[in-house]
Write a protein that holds these residues in place. Structure first.
Motif, PDB file in Angstrom:
ATOM      1  N   GLU A  10       1.002  -1.299   0.093  1.00 50.77           N
ATOM      2  CA  GLU A  10       0.109  -0.044   0.015  1.00 50.77           C
ATOM      3  C   GLU A  10       0.825   1.281  -0.037  1.00 50.77           C
ATOM      4  N   SER A  11       1.648   1.452   1.084  1.00 52.15           N
ATOM      5  CA  SER A  11       2.650   2.560   1.132  1.00 52.15           C
ATOM      6  C   SER A  11       3.551   2.454   2.237  1.00 52.15           C
ATOM      7  N   HIS A  12       4.713   2.943   2.209  1.00 51.36           N
ATOM      8  CA  HIS A  12       5.781   2.791   3.355  1.00 51.36           C
ATOM      9  C   HIS A  12       4.836   3.373   4.448  1.00 51.36           C
ATOM     10  N   ALA A  13       4.133   4.624   4.506  1.00 50.00           N
ATOM     11  CA  ALA A  13       3.588   4.966   5.549  1.00 50.00           C
ATOM     12  C   ALA A  13       2.860   4.095   6.258  1.00 50.00           C
ATOM     13  N   VAL A  14       1.954   3.317   5.418  1.00 47.58           N
ATOM     14  CA  VAL A  14       1.118   2.274   6.224  1.00 47.58           C
ATOM     15  C   VAL A  14       2.048   1.091   6.738  1.00 47.58           C
ATOM     16  N   GLU A  15       3.015   0.915   6.117  1.00 47.64           N
ATOM     17  CA  GLU A  15       3.929  -0.470   6.797  1.00 47.64           C
ATOM     18  C   GLU A  15       4.565   0.290   8.146  1.00 47.64           C
ATOM     19  N   TRP A  16       4.926   1.465   8.153  1.00 51.46           N
ATOM     20  CA  TRP A  16       5.537   2.071   9.400  1.00 51.46           C
ATOM     21  C   TRP A  16       4.627   2.186  10.535  1.00 51.46           C
ATOM     22  N   SER A  17       3.265   2.704  10.220  1.00 54.49           N
ATOM     23  CA  SER A  17       2.266   2.594  11.084  1.00 54.49           C
ATOM     24  C   SER A  17       1.752   1.183  11.621  1.00 54.49           C
ATOM     25  N   ASN A  18       1.782   0.318  10.725  1.00 54.37           N
ATOM     26  CA  ASN A  18       1.425  -0.907  11.244  1.00 54.37           C
ATOM     27  C   ASN A  18       2.401  -1.600  12.064  1.00 54.37           C
ATOM     28  N   LYS A  19       3.758  -1.003  12.329  1.00 58.76           N
ATOM     29  CA  LYS A  19       4.824  -1.519  12.912  1.00 58.76           C
ATOM     30  C   LYS A  19       4.718  -0.730  14.206  1.00 58.76           C
ATOM     31  N   GLY A  20       3.854   0.428  14.439  1.00 57.85           N
ATOM     32  CA  GLY A  20       3.606   1.259  15.664  1.00 57.85           C
ATOM     33  C   GLY A  20       4.838   2.040  15.634  1.00 57.85           C
ATOM     34  N   ALA A  21       5.492   2.329  14.510  1.00 56.46           N
ATOM     35  CA  ALA A  21       6.535   3.122  14.894  1.00 56.46           C
ATOM     36  C   ALA A  21       6.101   4.592  14.274  1.00 56.46           C
ATOM     37  N   ILE A  22       4.965   4.980  13.867  1.00 52.76           N
ATOM     38  CA  ILE A  22       4.590   6.293  13.381  1.00 52.76           C
ATOM     39  C   ILE A  22       3.108   6.380  13.518  1.00 52.76           C
ATOM     40  N   ALA A  23       2.411   7.322  13.692  1.00 57.25           N
ATOM     41  CA  ALA A  23       0.879   7.577  13.776  1.00 57.25           C
ATOM     42  C   ALA A  23       0.185   7.373  12.593  1.00 57.25           C
ATOM     43  N   LEU A  24      -0.867   6.661  12.470  1.00 56.78           N
ATOM     44  CA  LEU A  24      -1.618   6.639  11.285  1.00 56.78           C
ATOM     45  C   LEU A  24      -2.273   8.059  11.289  1.00 56.78           C
ATOM     46  N   ASN A  25      -1.942   8.321   9.893  1.00 56.65           N
ATOM     47  CA  ASN A  25      -2.307   9.918   9.479  1.00 56.65           C
ATOM     48  C   ASN A  25      -1.756  10.869  10.195  1.00 56.65           C
ATOM     49  N   GLY A  26      -0.624  10.693  10.801  1.00 57.25           N
ATOM     50  CA  GLY A  26       0.156  11.756  11.474  1.00 57.25           C
ATOM     51  C   GLY A  26       1.074  12.622  10.782  1.00 57.25           C
ATOM     52  N   SER A  27       1.957  13.586  11.236  1.00 57.09           N
ATOM     53  CA  SER A  27       2.557  14.151  10.121  1.00 57.09           C
ATOM     54  C   SER A  27       3.617  13.466   9.418  1.00 57.09           C
ATOM     55  N   LEU A  28       4.305  12.686   9.646  1.00 54.88           N
ATOM     56  CA  LEU A  28       5.115  11.926   9.258  1.00 54.88           C
ATOM     57  C   LEU A  28       4.576  10.999   8.248  1.00 54.88           C
ATOM     58  N   PHE A  29       3.564  10.351   8.501  1.00 52.18           N
ATOM     59  CA  PHE A  29       2.558   9.350   7.677  1.00 52.18           C
ATOM     60  C   PHE A  29       2.180  10.263   6.478  1.00 52.18           C
ATOM     61  N   LYS A  30       1.690  11.306   6.656  1.00 49.17           N
ATOM     62  CA  LYS A  30       1.471  12.154   5.315  1.00 49.17           C
ATOM     63  C   LYS A  30       2.652  12.709   4.707  1.00 49.17           C
ATOM     64  N   ALA A  31       3.823  12.849   5.302  1.00 48.72           N
ATOM     65  CA  ALA A  31       4.981  13.446   4.477  1.00 48.72           C
ATOM     66  C   ALA A  31       5.488  12.254   3.606  1.00 48.72           C
ATOM     67  N   ILE A  32       5.363  10.971   4.162  1.00 51.20           N
ATOM     68  CA  ILE A  32       6.007   9.710   3.776  1.00 51.20           C
ATOM     69  C   ILE A  32       4.824   9.611   2.146  1.00 51.20           C
ATOM     70  N   GLN A  33       3.761   9.551   2.175  1.00 52.62           N
ATOM     71  CA  GLN A  33       2.728   9.272   1.372  1.00 52.62           C
ATOM     72  C   GLN A  33       2.908  10.586   0.109  1.00 52.62           C
ATOM     73  N   LYS A  34       3.160  11.765   0.671  1.00 53.48           N
ATOM     74  CA  LYS A  34       3.454  12.726  -0.154  1.00 53.48           C
ATOM     75  C   LYS A  34       4.745  12.579  -1.064  1.00 53.48           C
ATOM     76  N   MET A  35       5.726  12.207  -0.292  1.00 50.86           N
ATOM     77  CA  MET A  35       7.019  11.718  -1.049  1.00 50.86           C
ATOM     78  C   MET A  35       6.829  10.976  -2.142  1.00 50.86           C
ATOM     79  N   GLU A  36       6.058   9.859  -1.838  1.00 51.39           N
ATOM     80  CA  GLU A  36       5.944   8.767  -2.723  1.00 51.39           C
ATOM     81  C   GLU A  36       4.987   9.224  -3.954  1.00 51.39           C
ATOM     82  N   SER A  37       4.001  10.159  -3.720  1.00 46.16           N
ATOM     83  CA  SER A  37       3.077  10.711  -4.683  1.00 46.16           C
ATOM     84  C   SER A  37       4.057  11.571  -5.644  1.00 46.16           C
ATOM     85  N   GLN A  38       5.011  12.196  -5.289  1.00 44.48           N
ATOM     86  CA  GLN A  38       5.912  12.967  -5.856  1.00 44.48           C
ATOM     87  C   GLN A  38       7.208  12.399  -6.520  1.00 44.48           C
TER      88      GLN A  38
END
Length: 413
Positions: free
Chosen positions: A157-185
């Motif tokens: 799905e996304s590296h953001a989702v993978e890190w969130s599933n590991k419990g390392a970052i918050a779902l839909n948190g600032s880093l989560f959104k930044a990773i998704q934005k980076m992938e889309s760019q």
């Protein structure tokens, strides 16, 4: 571009901790196809599917005589790179989110440094990037449009989702959104995209619509056929291989084993891998009194070699873009019991090479698995079909050729 001598085909892959000392010959575009640099922020080998893919690709390139090199951040001078690793460990203790941010930035930076040294003369090459961070590093490092970048989409799905599933970052948190934005760019800016499953192609082309304009191909993971089947080899129990983390869902695998005990037909399970969930899983084994059924091996190099002594492969991950371990099991002639999530439904056919099992009913899964295990003809037929499908669809000679043809097609545009 300076590249090392072509190695003779062997099981030893060309990986150097010091890039400059390995580069002794100049690439000559007049008499050979351009070299392939496999760029990854991970170590060249390890327990992840990405690392297995890197090893399979490099082995195939070597065996086919193609000039290539694995490039990682770990090839940077130790006095520069290892202090950064130390900082990451401290950050992980203080803030897992900060640790993830530093990991991505640091590994991307040092990979970029390694690539810059290789690409500085602008000579033609193909950079086969294993993730968006690797692709971004390649974009920053390349000096010529003749240095093309093709990215393979391994993530779920996304590296953001993978890190969130590991419990390392918050779902839909600032880093989560930044990773998704980076992938889309990043993904729409590469020269080509490879998807390991049709599932991932559709998901990315819907979520990152500009990717529809990028030349792409669905090419599954593959591995060398290093299996010497022994039809008379005694086999017993199930085996599962993977990092002991929430996404891999090992608790559910143990629930299935527990249910086989309650049904009066206890099956054994070998759990191969290490990870943060091990202590919890061992506690569950003790609580359910299934110690005699479950064996934890920890990390095992070349874990697939353990498959040939088991009856079937059990896989209960909550999501997989493909699942390279499934084709490793099929190469050993093992029927596969797995949930049809993500790209798994494309790997094998339900009722042919294995069985789709539910992820929400351990008892029903146990009943279905026992029905197959107790049917010798069903298991023999499924095992033969698994082996046949592997040879036809996932063996390195066939799939590696398709991969390299696509990379060369992108380079020729």
């Amino acid at each position: 571009m300076l590249l090392p001598d072509l190695p003779q085909p062997s099981d030893k892959l060309l990986v150097s901790n010091s890039i400059d000392t390995k580069f002794t010959h100049t690439y000559q575009p007049s008499n050979m196809k351009c070299p392939i640099l496999i760029a990854t922020i991970l170590r060249p080998s390890g327990s992840t599917g990405v690392q297995s893919h890197v090893q399979s690709v490099q082995r195939w390139l070597q065996q086919s005589g193609r000039r290539s090199l694995i490039v990682t951040p770990f090839q940077s001078p130790k006095w520069q790179f290892y202090p950064a690793l130390g900082i990451r460990r401290v950050l992980d203790l203080l803030s897992p989110t900060a640790g993830v941010w530093w990991y991505r930035r640091g590994h991307g930076f040092f990979l970029g440094c390694a690539l810059t040294r290789l690409l500085r003369d602008g000579a033609p090459c193909i950079i086969y990037a294993q993730c968006p961070v690797s692709a971004a590093a390649a974009m920053a490092a390349r000096k010529s449009p003749l240095q093309v970048i093709v990215t393979v989409v391994h993530f779920n799905e996304s590296h953001a989702v993978e890190w969130s599933n590991k419990g390392a970052i918050a779902l839909n948190g600032s880093l989560f959104k930044a990773i998704q934005k980076m992938e889309s760019q990043v993904l729409p800016k590469v020269d080509g995209l490879i998807f390991v499953s049709e599932f991932m192609r559709q998901l990315i082309q819907v979520s990152v619509t500009p990717c529809r304009q990028i030349p792409s191909r669905v090419i599954p993971n593959f591995t060398n056929d290093q299996t010497q089947l022994r039809l008379n080899l005694p086999r017993s129990g199930l085996i599962t291989i993977g990092t002991l983390e929430p996404r891999k869902n090992h608790r559910y695998a143990l629930e299935i084993v527990f249910q086989t005990k309650l049904l009066g037909q206890p099956l054994s399970l070998t759990v191969v891998g290490h990870g943060p969930d091990r202590a919890e899983l061992e506690n569950l084994v003790a609580t359910w009194d299934i110690q005699s059924q479950v064996h934890f091996t920890g990390f095992v190099a070349n874990a697939a070699s353990l498959m040939s002594s088991h009856q079937a492969y059990l896989h209960v991950a909550k999501m997989e873009s493909f699942g390279i371990v499934l084709i490793e099991a099929m190469s050993h002639g093992l029927p596969v019991f797995a949930a049809p999530v993500g790209g798994i439904s494309e790997v094998f056919c339900n009722g042919v090479e294995g069985l789709h099992i539910p992820l929400n009913d351990a008892r029903a899964a146990a009943v279905a698995i026992l029905r197959w295990i107790n049917d010798a003809e069903q298991m023999r037929s499924a095992g033969a079909a698994a082996r046949r499908t592997f040879l036809e669809k996932y063996e390195a000679t066939k799939v590696g050729t398709k991969l390299v043809e696509f990379l060369d097609e992108i380079a020729a545009r």
